[in-house]
Design an enzyme around this catalytic site. Structure first.
Site, PDB file in Angstrom:
ATOM      1  N   MET A 254      23.907   9.561   2.985  1.00 32.40           N
ATOM      2  CA  MET A 254      23.680  10.858   3.612  1.00 32.40           C
ATOM      3  C   MET A 254      23.931  10.792   5.115  1.00 32.40           C
ATOM      4  O   MET A 254      24.473  11.733   5.708  1.00 32.40           O
ATOM      5  CB  MET A 254      22.257  11.346   3.314  1.00 32.40           C
TER       6      MET A 254
ATOM      7  N   PHE B  66     -11.819  -7.460  13.848  1.00 32.82           N
ATOM      8  CA  PHE B  66     -10.681  -7.865  13.018  1.00 32.82           C
ATOM      9  C   PHE B  66     -10.372  -6.769  11.992  1.00 32.82           C
ATOM     10  O   PHE B  66     -11.256  -6.320  11.273  1.00 32.82           O
ATOM     11  CB  PHE B  66     -11.005  -9.187  12.304  1.00 32.82           C
ATOM     12  N   GLN B  67      -9.135  -6.357  11.956  1.00 30.54           N
ATOM     13  CA  GLN B  67      -8.645  -5.322  11.042  1.00 30.54           C
ATOM     14  C   GLN B  67      -9.352  -3.978  11.218  1.00 30.54           C
ATOM     15  O   GLN B  67      -9.526  -3.236  10.264  1.00 30.54           O
ATOM     16  CB  GLN B  67      -8.691  -5.801   9.593  1.00 30.54           C
TER      17      GLN B  67
ATOM     18  N   LYS C 162     -17.864  -1.225   5.805  1.00 28.34           N
ATOM     19  CA  LYS C 162     -18.205  -2.330   4.923  1.00 28.34           C
ATOM     20  C   LYS C 162     -19.696  -2.313   4.559  1.00 28.34           C
ATOM     21  O   LYS C 162     -20.068  -2.561   3.408  1.00 28.34           O
ATOM     22  CB  LYS C 162     -17.838  -3.650   5.612  1.00 28.34           C
TER      23      LYS C 162
ATOM     24  N   GLU D 197       0.823  -1.215   0.000  1.00 27.78           N
ATOM     25  CA  GLU D 197       0.000   0.000   0.000  1.00 27.78           C
ATOM     26  C   GLU D 197       0.854   1.261   0.000  1.00 27.78           C
ATOM     27  O   GLU D 197       0.462   2.289  -0.552  1.00 27.78           O
ATOM     28  CB  GLU D 197      -0.964   0.006   1.195  1.00 27.78           C
TER      29      GLU D 197
HETATM   30  C1  LIG Z   1      12.086   6.047   5.788  1.00 30.45           C
HETATM   31  C2  LIG Z   1      13.352   6.727   6.171  1.00 30.45           C
HETATM   32  N1  LIG Z   1      14.174   6.176   7.074  1.00 30.45           N
HETATM   33  C3  LIG Z   1      15.318   6.803   7.409  1.00 30.45           C
HETATM   34  C4  LIG Z   1      15.670   7.995   6.851  1.00 30.45           C
HETATM   35  C5  LIG Z   1      16.957   8.700   7.263  1.00 30.45           C
HETATM   36  N2  LIG Z   1      17.869   8.804   6.112  1.00 30.45           N
HETATM   37  C6  LIG Z   1      17.970   9.912   5.355  1.00 30.45           C
HETATM   38  S1  LIG Z   1      19.040   9.763   4.110  1.00 30.45           S
HETATM   39  C7  LIG Z   1      19.442   8.190   4.559  1.00 30.45           C
HETATM   40  C8  LIG Z   1      20.456   7.404   3.801  1.00 30.45           C
HETATM   41  C9  LIG Z   1      20.001   7.028   2.448  1.00 30.45           C
HETATM   42  O1  LIG Z   1      20.895   6.078   1.939  1.00 30.45           O
HETATM   43  P1  LIG Z   1      20.795   5.593   0.455  1.00 30.45           P
HETATM   44  O2  LIG Z   1      19.394   5.251   0.111  1.00 30.45           O
HETATM   45  O3  LIG Z   1      21.795   4.535   0.211  1.00 30.45           O
HETATM   46  O4  LIG Z   1      21.118   6.892  -0.385  1.00 30.45           O
HETATM   47  P2  LIG Z   1      22.459   7.794  -0.421  1.00 30.45           P
HETATM   48  O5  LIG Z   1      22.339   8.822   0.629  1.00 30.45           O
HETATM   49  O6  LIG Z   1      23.614   6.885  -0.207  1.00 30.45           O
HETATM   50  O7  LIG Z   1      22.393   8.372  -1.784  1.00 30.45           O
HETATM   51  C10 LIG Z   1      18.721   7.812   5.689  1.00 30.45           C
HETATM   52  C11 LIG Z   1      18.853   6.522   6.363  1.00 30.45           C
HETATM   53  C12 LIG Z   1      14.762   8.546   5.927  1.00 30.45           C
HETATM   54  N3  LIG Z   1      14.970   9.723   5.344  1.00 30.45           N
HETATM   55  N4  LIG Z   1      13.631   7.891   5.580  1.00 30.45           N
END
Ligand SMILES: Cc1ncc(C[n+]2csc(CCOP(=O)(O)OP(=O)(O)O)c2C)c(N)n1
Lengths: 565, 180
Positions: A479, A116-117, A166, A54
């Site tokens: 990042m 349920f759900q 529903k 979803e």
């Molecule tokens: C759902 C979610 N979980 C955690 C984060 C925190 N976060 C921001 S950037 C990042 C790293 C992303 O790594 P990658 O997808 O390998 O991309 P890169 O930065 O290496 O291009 C994380 C963990 C987020 N933004 N979204």
């Protein structure tokens, strides 16, 4: 109008047809099965896309809405189906994306019994939707749907949830449809205020160093041409927020680049030098402003926005120009005196030159060492003649793509800005491809983000969606790694990643793919990727310790932007 | 900025879930709601919320805008104590013995202009309308007689201004209705 007797579920289908819906994203389940049964009868009226999760359905609907300007539609079941769209709702709320999300709900007699759900969908979604409403009687369906589309679309757009019990789906009803054109408690378009328009124009006419900040409001209001006319007449340089990208084409003479944490040097530094700051359809997010206490203190601020609650929320304005940018911009433009700010505009060049030498050239045209993210983005942008739709995931890939991809057409940048949702990209790219079938979609992602919604490769396979997937694989959650390197003494906690063979995964889904590890192979691989209009997965091994610069470290001010070493 | 008590009045359509929508706007900004009263307004189908909260001017303005942004909210206003006539009701339950044994309660009731709502074999109930300080003061006075229960309502308020802003607003909005 002729009245027809039908089930609520069929009434829902007829209502969606009345709203000119042609694409629906979704996932079935027990408490929405009646609606899916009706959808089966109406399968020729809609393009229906079964995603693999979803979350995928709602991000796809977001991508669809953002490229097309239409409202995205999602249908999911109750409980887990509904909770799986929560991230997308929060994302669409922050990024002002029009969505109507229909969730199944247990029968009205079971509400509150922990059936349920059963999940309290209204309670959970109220803070992250523009409107959420529970339909407990079939007869309410046309009214609620009409209202939902009106609310989602008009004014500042946003997501709306309709939670349908529903029994309301199976109950019989008389179908008549009346489009919603007015809600007395909701004024989507504030009335134009001539005094403020005049004041804004005067302030701009007296400005020596005006600067504009372009936000997504320009795209949402279809005010790109009005913006250009405004900027040209008074000769105002402009920066763009992440979501405002592509409102101005990258080569527009007064366009000076990206604002914010990883934006360009010029527009960031000049925010601290301009005398009149003109914000247009943007909300002064902290990723744009840095430390608010030191933000543009020298400037008078003019804020164009459709949403009254944005005025003075983060930055105190001198003049607020309320309304749709499509109307307010021309109203102000008319009162502007043609001006020339040649010296001021030229002063951006110093920044441009410095950034070009210290950051851009090494990033997009390295001659030795591992492949960089920037060179991949730059070459794909060039190879698509800067005409493609860019979709990104979140992280370094997003910032590098936003920095180096170029745009020649509006509505060409789809990214999760406000929420920064990893995993947004792949399904959003699917939605973008469906929402703009005549355009090419290039999706950049990280090795982390792609794996958050990787299952949507199945959707691409089933519906043959022509998305070009480019994984910038640095074997890190890049990042976060960058922050750890800069601010956490290189303690790489939970960021290195062992990754699968991505092209092999693509192959299992019948999607052609290739992995590139050497610079010499890159052009050839890009050419191969773009040779036809089919899905393709290109994995590029990029440097592990790449950094995105410039950077305004969180909490510092925009003029403390750093360029790296 | 100085924090003072603001009275926020909100007029809404009669839909379920509005109370939640309004209160979370306060909680998200770490503002405590001091009192809250919800009732039907004088206009059929429109509900009125009267909320008091201690905050500063800048924040109360933001909060009111955020409340108004909710689709089913018609209008929200903020007022200082000077802008409104306001009132609260307090009830005090005192054991029958204490009531009968302490003749000075009578003079207290007189002095504060409290009302006796009920007296029976077990207890008596007094009522006082007034501002918080006044109802609190009576509570302090009655404490020594062992107050079994004490309860105070939320604030209700009426603006001093001669302009009826809600009806003006409704008229204005209706004028915009293309279906009119
Ligand atoms: C759902 C979610 N979980 C955690 C984060 C925190 N976060 C921001 S950037 C990042 C790293 C992303 O790594 P990658 O997808 O390998 O991309 P890169 O930065 O290496 O291009 C994380 C963990 C987020 N933004 N979204």
């Amino acid at each position: 109008m002729e009245k027809k007797i039908m089930k609520g579920a069929e009434g829902l289908m007829c209502s969606l047809i009345e709203e000119n819906v042609n694409t629906i994203f979704g996932y079935p389940g027990g408490q929405i099965i009646t609606v899916f049964d009706a959808l089966y009868s109406y399968r020729d009226s809609f393009q229906y896309i079964l995603t693999r999760h979803e979350q995928g359905a709602i991000h796809a609907a977001q991508g669809y809405a953002r490229v097309s300007g239409d409202t995205g539609v999602v249908i999911v079941t109750s409980g887990p189906g509904a909770t799986n769209v929560i991230t997308g709702l929060a994302d669409a709320m922050l990024d002002s994306t029009p969505l109507v999300v229909i969730t199944g709900q247990v029968g009205a007699s079971l509400l509150g019994s922990d059936a349920f759900q059963e999940t309290d969908v209204i309670g959970v979604t109220q803070p992250i939707t523009k409107w959420s409403y529970q339909i407990r009687k079939a007869s309410e369906i046309p009214w609620a749907v009409a209202r939902a589309f009106y609310i989602a679309r008009e004014g500042r757009p946003g997501p709306v949830v309709l939670d349908i019990t529903k029994d309301a789906q199976s109950e019989m009803m008389e179908f008549t449809y009346k489009k919603c054109i007015f809600i007395r408690s909701y004024q989507p378009y504030p009335e134009l205020q001539p005094e403020n328009i005049a004041q804004a124009a005067e302030m701009i006419n007296n400005a020596k160093r005006p600067m504009a900040l372009v936000g997504q409001g320009v795209l949402l209001g279809h005010a790109e041409d009005e913006l250009k006319a405004f900027l040209k007449k008074a000769d105002i340089p402009a920066g763009s927020t992440l979501l405002g990208l592509s409102a101005l084409s990258s080569d527009f003479s007064l366009y000076k680049g990206l604002l914010g944490m990883h934006g360009n040097l010029g527009p960031n530094k000049k925010t601290a030098e301009c005398d009149v700051l003109i914000a247009i359809g943007m909300r002064f997010d902290d990723r744009v402003t840095g430390d608010l206490k030191k933000y543009a203190k020298q400037a008078k601020v003019i804020h164009f926005d459709i949403d009254t609650s944005e005025i003075d929320k983060n930055v105190k304005t001198s003049v607020a120009v309320l309304g749709n940018a499509k109307e307010t911009l021309p109203a102000v433009t008319e009162l502007l005196q043609p001006a020339q700010h040649t010296a001021w505009i030229q002063s951006f060049e110093v920044c441009e030159k410095e950034e070009m030498e210290r950051v851009i050239i090494p990033e997009i045209m390295p001659t030795a060492g591992p492949i960089t993210m920037g060179e991949v983005v730059n070459r794909v942008s060039e190879a698509t003649n800067h005409e493609a739709i860019l979709v990104t995931d979140v992280g370094q890939n997003q910032m590098i793509a936003a920095r180096y991809f170029k745009f020649s057409r509006s509505r060409s940048m789809i990214t999760s800005g406000g929420l920064g949702t990893m995993g947004f990209g792949l399904p959003a790219a699917i939605g973008a491809a469906l929402g703009a079938p005549e355009r090419r979609v290039c999706f950049f992602t990280g090795d982390g983000g792609i794996q958050m919604t990787l299952q949507e490769l199945g959707t691409i396979m089933q519906y043959k969606i022509p998305v070009k997937i480019i994984i910038l694989n640095n074997s890190f959650l890049g990042m976060v790694r960058q922050w750890q390197e800069l601010f956490y003494r290189e303690r790489y906690s939970s960021t290195p990643m062992n990754n699968p063979d991505f092209p092999k995964i693509a192959e299992a889904y019948g999607i052609e793919g290739r992995k590139v590890t050497k610079r010499e192979e890159l052009d050839d691989a890009i050419e191969e990727m773009l040779k036809d209009n089919k899905a393709y997965l290109l994995e590029v091994e990029v440097e592990e310790n790449g950094m995105v610069y410039p950077m305004i470290p969180a909490g510092t001010s925009v003029d403390q932007i750093i360029l790296g070493d | 900025m100085e924090k003072i008590l603001y009275t926020i009045t909100v007029y809404t359509e009669n839909f379920v879930g509005l109370l939640n929508q309004i209160t979370i706007i306060f909680t998200r900004r770490q503002i405590n709601i001091e009192s809250l009263t919800v009732s039907k307004s004088s206009i059929p189908g429109i509900h009125k919320f009267t909320i008091t909260a201690e905050t500063d001017l800048e924040m109360v303005k933001k909060v009111v805008k955020q409340i108004e942004k909710r689709i089913d909210v018609l209008k929200a206003f903020y007022h200082t104590d000077d802008d409104v006539i306001y009132q609260e009701v307090a009830l005090y339950k005192i054991g029958a013995e204490a009531l009968l044994d302490n003749p000075e309660i009578e003079s207290i009731v007189r002095k504060y202009n409290a009302r006796i709502l009920e007296v029976n074999r077990s207890y008596g109930v007094l009522e006082l309308s007034g501002h918080t300080e006044e109802t609190q003061e009576l509570f302090e006075r009655l404490k020594e007689f062992h107050v079994l229960q004490f309860v105070r309502s939320g604030r209700i308020a009426i603006t001093k201004s001669t302009v009826e802003r809600l009806s003006d607003f409704l008229a204005e909005m209706e004028a915009r209705n293309p279906d009119r």
